[in-house]
Design an enzyme around this catalytic site. Structure first.
Site, PDB file in Angstrom:
ATOM      1  N   ASP A 151      -2.476 -18.649  -3.580  1.00 39.79           N
ATOM      2  CA  ASP A 151      -3.185 -18.730  -2.047  1.00 39.79           C
ATOM      3  C   ASP A 151      -3.352 -20.281  -1.336  1.00 39.79           C
ATOM      4  O   ASP A 151      -3.261 -21.116  -2.190  1.00 39.79           O
ATOM      5  CB  ASP A 151      -4.462 -18.320  -2.317  1.00 39.79           C
ATOM      6  CG  ASP A 151      -4.476 -16.777  -2.663  1.00 39.79           C
ATOM      7  OD1 ASP A 151      -3.439 -16.116  -2.692  1.00 39.79           O
ATOM      8  OD2 ASP A 151      -5.641 -16.383  -3.002  1.00 39.79           O
ATOM      9  N   ARG A 202       4.199 -16.374   1.791  1.00 39.02           N
ATOM     10  CA  ARG A 202       3.177 -15.784   2.408  1.00 39.02           C
ATOM     11  C   ARG A 202       2.987 -16.284   3.578  1.00 39.02           C
ATOM     12  O   ARG A 202       2.203 -17.230   3.583  1.00 39.02           O
ATOM     13  CB  ARG A 202       2.077 -15.193   1.493  1.00 39.02           C
ATOM     14  CG  ARG A 202       1.158 -14.291   2.360  1.00 39.02           C
ATOM     15  CD  ARG A 202      -0.406 -14.313   1.728  1.00 39.02           C
ATOM     16  NE  ARG A 202      -0.317 -13.677   0.391  1.00 39.02           N
ATOM     17  CZ  ARG A 202      -1.103 -14.263  -0.490  1.00 39.02           C
ATOM     18  NH1 ARG A 202      -2.056 -15.129  -0.377  1.00 39.02           N
ATOM     19  NH2 ARG A 202      -1.170 -13.596  -1.645  1.00 39.02           N
TER      20      ARG A 202
HETATM   21  P1  FDA Z   1      -6.844 -10.823  13.334  1.00 37.57           P
HETATM   22  O1  FDA Z   1      -7.842 -11.530  12.792  1.00 37.57           O
HETATM   23  O2  FDA Z   1      -6.094 -11.097  14.524  1.00 37.57           O
HETATM   24  O3  FDA Z   1      -7.041  -9.129  13.114  1.00 37.57           O
HETATM   25  C1  FDA Z   1      -6.064  -8.182  13.720  1.00 37.57           C
HETATM   26  C2  FDA Z   1      -6.773  -6.811  13.456  1.00 37.57           C
HETATM   27  O4  FDA Z   1      -7.040  -6.624  11.784  1.00 37.57           O
HETATM   28  C3  FDA Z   1      -8.413  -6.699  13.739  1.00 37.57           C
HETATM   29  O5  FDA Z   1      -8.428  -6.499  15.047  1.00 37.57           O
HETATM   30  C4  FDA Z   1      -8.939  -5.701  12.910  1.00 37.57           C
HETATM   31  O6  FDA Z   1      -8.503  -4.293  13.235  1.00 37.57           O
HETATM   32  C5  FDA Z   1      -8.209  -6.022  11.473  1.00 37.57           C
HETATM   33  N1  FDA Z   1      -9.163  -6.985  10.692  1.00 37.57           N
HETATM   34  C6  FDA Z   1      -8.681  -8.396  10.546  1.00 37.57           C
HETATM   35  N2  FDA Z   1      -9.607  -8.807   9.636  1.00 37.57           N
HETATM   36  C7  FDA Z   1     -10.561  -8.008   9.446  1.00 37.57           C
HETATM   37  C8  FDA Z   1     -11.716  -7.988   8.663  1.00 37.57           C
HETATM   38  N3  FDA Z   1     -12.100  -9.073   7.820  1.00 37.57           N
HETATM   39  N4  FDA Z   1     -12.397  -6.747   8.769  1.00 37.57           N
HETATM   40  C9  FDA Z   1     -12.144  -5.728   9.350  1.00 37.57           C
HETATM   41  N5  FDA Z   1     -10.694  -5.616   9.990  1.00 37.57           N
HETATM   42  C10 FDA Z   1     -10.203  -6.726  10.229  1.00 37.57           C
HETATM   43  N6  FDA Z   1      -6.055 -16.740   4.562  1.00 37.57           N
HETATM   44  C11 FDA Z   1      -6.015 -17.988   4.219  1.00 37.57           C
HETATM   45  O7  FDA Z   1      -6.534 -19.196   4.745  1.00 37.57           O
HETATM   46  N7  FDA Z   1      -5.395 -18.389   2.890  1.00 37.57           N
HETATM   47  C12 FDA Z   1      -4.679 -17.637   2.164  1.00 37.57           C
HETATM   48  O8  FDA Z   1      -4.069 -17.700   0.952  1.00 37.57           O
HETATM   49  C13 FDA Z   1      -4.674 -16.228   2.690  1.00 37.57           C
HETATM   50  N8  FDA Z   1      -4.156 -15.065   1.966  1.00 37.57           N
HETATM   51  C14 FDA Z   1      -4.211 -13.815   2.673  1.00 37.57           C
HETATM   52  C15 FDA Z   1      -3.382 -12.969   1.885  1.00 37.57           C
HETATM   53  C16 FDA Z   1      -3.315 -11.512   2.710  1.00 37.57           C
HETATM   54  C17 FDA Z   1      -2.401 -10.252   1.824  1.00 37.57           C
HETATM   55  C18 FDA Z   1      -3.823 -11.210   4.143  1.00 37.57           C
HETATM   56  C19 FDA Z   1      -3.564 -10.112   4.653  1.00 37.57           C
HETATM   57  C20 FDA Z   1      -4.389 -12.216   4.417  1.00 37.57           C
HETATM   58  C21 FDA Z   1      -4.678 -13.532   3.811  1.00 37.57           C
HETATM   59  N9  FDA Z   1      -5.514 -14.572   4.381  1.00 37.57           N
HETATM   60  C22 FDA Z   1      -5.533 -15.849   3.701  1.00 37.57           C
HETATM   61  C23 FDA Z   1      -6.367 -14.433   5.572  1.00 37.57           C
HETATM   62  C24 FDA Z   1      -5.784 -14.487   6.669  1.00 37.57           C
HETATM   63  O9  FDA Z   1      -5.295 -15.728   6.967  1.00 37.57           O
HETATM   64  C25 FDA Z   1      -6.579 -13.913   7.894  1.00 37.57           C
HETATM   65  O10 FDA Z   1      -7.809 -14.634   8.165  1.00 37.57           O
HETATM   66  C26 FDA Z   1      -6.766 -12.538   8.038  1.00 37.57           C
HETATM   67  O11 FDA Z   1      -5.776 -11.775   7.598  1.00 37.57           O
HETATM   68  C27 FDA Z   1      -7.291 -11.945   9.488  1.00 37.57           C
HETATM   69  O12 FDA Z   1      -6.461 -12.148  10.291  1.00 37.57           O
HETATM   70  P2  FDA Z   1      -5.138 -11.119  10.599  1.00 37.57           P
HETATM   71  O13 FDA Z   1      -3.784 -11.432  10.683  1.00 37.57           O
HETATM   72  O14 FDA Z   1      -5.346  -9.769  10.127  1.00 37.57           O
HETATM   73  O15 FDA Z   1      -5.404 -11.043  12.651  1.00 37.57           O
END
Ligand code: FDA
Length: 332
Positions: A151, A202
Site C-alpha cells: 500500500d 494499483r
Molecule cells: P470517490 O471518493 O470520488 O468516490 C466515488 C464513489 O464511491 C462515491 O460517490 C461513493 O459512492 C463511493 N465511496 C467512495 N469512498 C467511500 C466511502 N469511504 N464510503 C462510502 N462510499 C464511498 N489510498 C491510498 O492513499 N493508498 C492506498 O494504498 C490505497 N489503497 C486502496 C486500495 C483499494 C482497493 C481501494 C479501492 C482504495 C484504496 N485507497 C488507497 C483509497 C483511495 O485512495 C480513495 O481514497 C478511495 O478509494 C475513495 O476514492 P474513490 O476512488 O472511490 O472515489
C-alpha cells in the site's frame, strides 16, 4: 542503519492554489486528537458503522470474509490493519500477523492476495527494519503462493516506501506489486518507472490530507490525473489494478480497455470492503475481475477514519446513527 532521511517527495511544478476537501481535512485532523480517538474506539457507539468497513478482528474473520467474497465471484486482498509502528517488537508482531494470515488462507485453500503498509513493518524506525519483514513475508507468500501488494501511505513515507519496495523487487521477488496515488504530481514519473520494470501497479486516488505543493486537492483534478494515468498504464505491459468506486472512472477504464483490446487478465478493478457491493457484483456479472480489499484486525481506527473522511455522507450517516442511539428525553 538506514533512516527515513529524505523521505518527502520532491515538490511538483508550481500549481494554482486549490482548496483541499474540507470534510477530509477536518475529519483527518480531528482523528488525531485524543478525545475523538477515545470516543470512537472505547465507547462501542460506533461499532455498527465500523463493522461496515472492517471484516472483523481475527484471522478467522478475514478468512470467512474472503470465502464469502469468493462465493460471490469476487477476489480478495487481505490487509492486517496497523500502521505507524513505534517499536521493533510491534513491527515483528505485525510481520507474524501476516505469516498467520498467509497460513490461514492456505489451510482453507483460498487464493487471496495480501496488502501491507510498510509503516506497520517499522518503516518509521528504519528502512532496514521494514525491508527485513517485507522480504520474509514475500518469501513466505511465494510458497503458498500469494501476491503481496505494498500500500502507499502519506507523502512523508512515499520515497522510503518505494526504496524498500525496490530493494525487495531487486532480489528477484515477482509476487510483489505497489500502489500509486493519482493525486501526487510526481506519480506519472513513478508510474513510468515501475511499469518499465513490469511491476503490477494499483492505481488509487489517494486517501491522505496532502499539502498543495505535492498533490492535487480538487476532485476534478485528481480524477483527470487518474484517467491520464489509467490510459497510459493500460497501454503498458504491466498489470493494472484500478482501485476506485467512481463509476465514471470505471466506465472510462472499460472504454479504454475495449478500444485497446486489453486482455481481461491484464487488469482488474479493486474496491474496499463494505463499499459499493452492488457495483462489485455488477462488474463480476459483466465478466470483469474484481478484487475486494479486506481489512481486519484490532488496529482499525486510522483506516476507519480515512473511510469516514472520504465522504461527507459517511459523517452524516454516523451523526444520524449516534442521534438514534442517544436516549430520548423523557416527557415532563
Ligand atoms: P470517490 O471518493 O470520488 O468516490 C466515488 C464513489 O464511491 C462515491 O460517490 C461513493 O459512492 C463511493 N465511496 C467512495 N469512498 C467511500 C466511502 N469511504 N464510503 C462510502 N462510499 C464511498 N489510498 C491510498 O492513499 N493508498 C492506498 O494504498 C490505497 N489503497 C486502496 C486500495 C483499494 C482497493 C481501494 C479501492 C482504495 C484504496 N485507497 C488507497 C483509497 C483511495 O485512495 C480513495 O481514497 C478511495 O478509494 C475513495 O476514492 P474513490 O476512488 O472511490 O472515489
Amino acid at each position: 542503519m538506514t533512516t527515513r532521511a529524505g523521505a518527502a517527495p520532491l515538490p511538483g511544478p508550481s500549481r494554482p492554489r486549490q482548496r483541499p476537501p474540507l470534510v477530509r481535512t477536518v475529519v483527518l485532523g480531528l482523528s488525531r486528537t485524543r478525545p475523538v480517538r477515545h470516543l470512537v474506539t472505547r465507547t462501542g457507539l460506533f461499532r455498527p458503522v465500523v463493522n461496515r468497513f472492517i471484516a472483523g478482528e481475527t484471522p478467522n474473520d478475514a478468512v470467512t470474509a474472503v470465502a464469502d467474497l469468493h462465493a460471490r465471484g469476487l477476489l480478495a486482498t487481505v490487509d492486517l490493519l496497523g500502521e505507524a509502528t513505534v517499536s521493533d517488537v510491534l513491527a515483528r508482531q505485525a510481520a507474524l500477523g501476516y505469516h498467520t494470515i498467509l497460513e490461514a488462507l492456505s489451510r482453507r485453500g483460498l487464493h487471496s492476495h495480501v496488502s501491507v503498509k510498510l509503516s506497520q513493518l517499522g518503516l518509521d524506525l528504519s528502512l532496514d527494519t521494514a525491508e527485513t519483514w517485507l522480504r520474509e513475508i514475500v518469501a513466505h507468500a511465494q510458497t503458498t503462493p500469494t501476491f503481496v501488494r505494498v500500500d502507499m501511505e502519506d507523502s512523508g513515507r512515499l520515497v522510503a516506501t518505494q526504496r524498500v519496495f525496490d530493494s525487495v523487487w531487486d532480489t528477484g521477488a515477482r509476487n510483489l506489486g505497489i500502489a500509486l496515488q493519482a493525486y501526487f504530481y510526481r506519480t506519472p514519473d513513478d508510474a513510468r518507472r515501475f511499469a518499465a520494470r513490469g511491476v503490477s501497479i494499483r492505481l488509487c486516488k489517494g486517501a491522505y490530507a496532502e499539502p498543495q505543493d505535492l498533490a492535487y486537492a480538487r476532485k476534478r483534478d485528481v480524477d483527470d490525473a487518474f484517467v491520464r494515468l489509467m490510459d497510459e498504464l493500460l497501454g503498458s505491459e504491466s498489470h493494472l489494478a484500478i482501485a476506485t468506486h467512481d463509476e465514471r472512472l470505471i466506465d472510462q477504464a472499460k472504454a479504454i480497455a475495449a478500444a485497446r483490446n486489453v486482455a481481461i487478465d491484464r487488469y482488474e478493478f479493486q474496491m474496499l470492503y463494505g463499499i459499493r457491493r452492488d457495483l462489485q457484483e455488477l462488474l463480476v456479472r459483466q465478466g470483469y475481475r474484481v478484487r475486494v480489499y479486506v481489512p481486519f484486525g484490532a488496529q482499525w481506527y486510522p483506516y476507519f477514519m480515512r473511510r469516514l473522511a472520504e465522504r461527507p455522507a459517511n459523517v452524516l450517516f454516523l451523526a444520524r446513527h449516534l442521534i438514534r442511539r442517544s436516549p430520548r428525553p423523557k416527557d415532563g
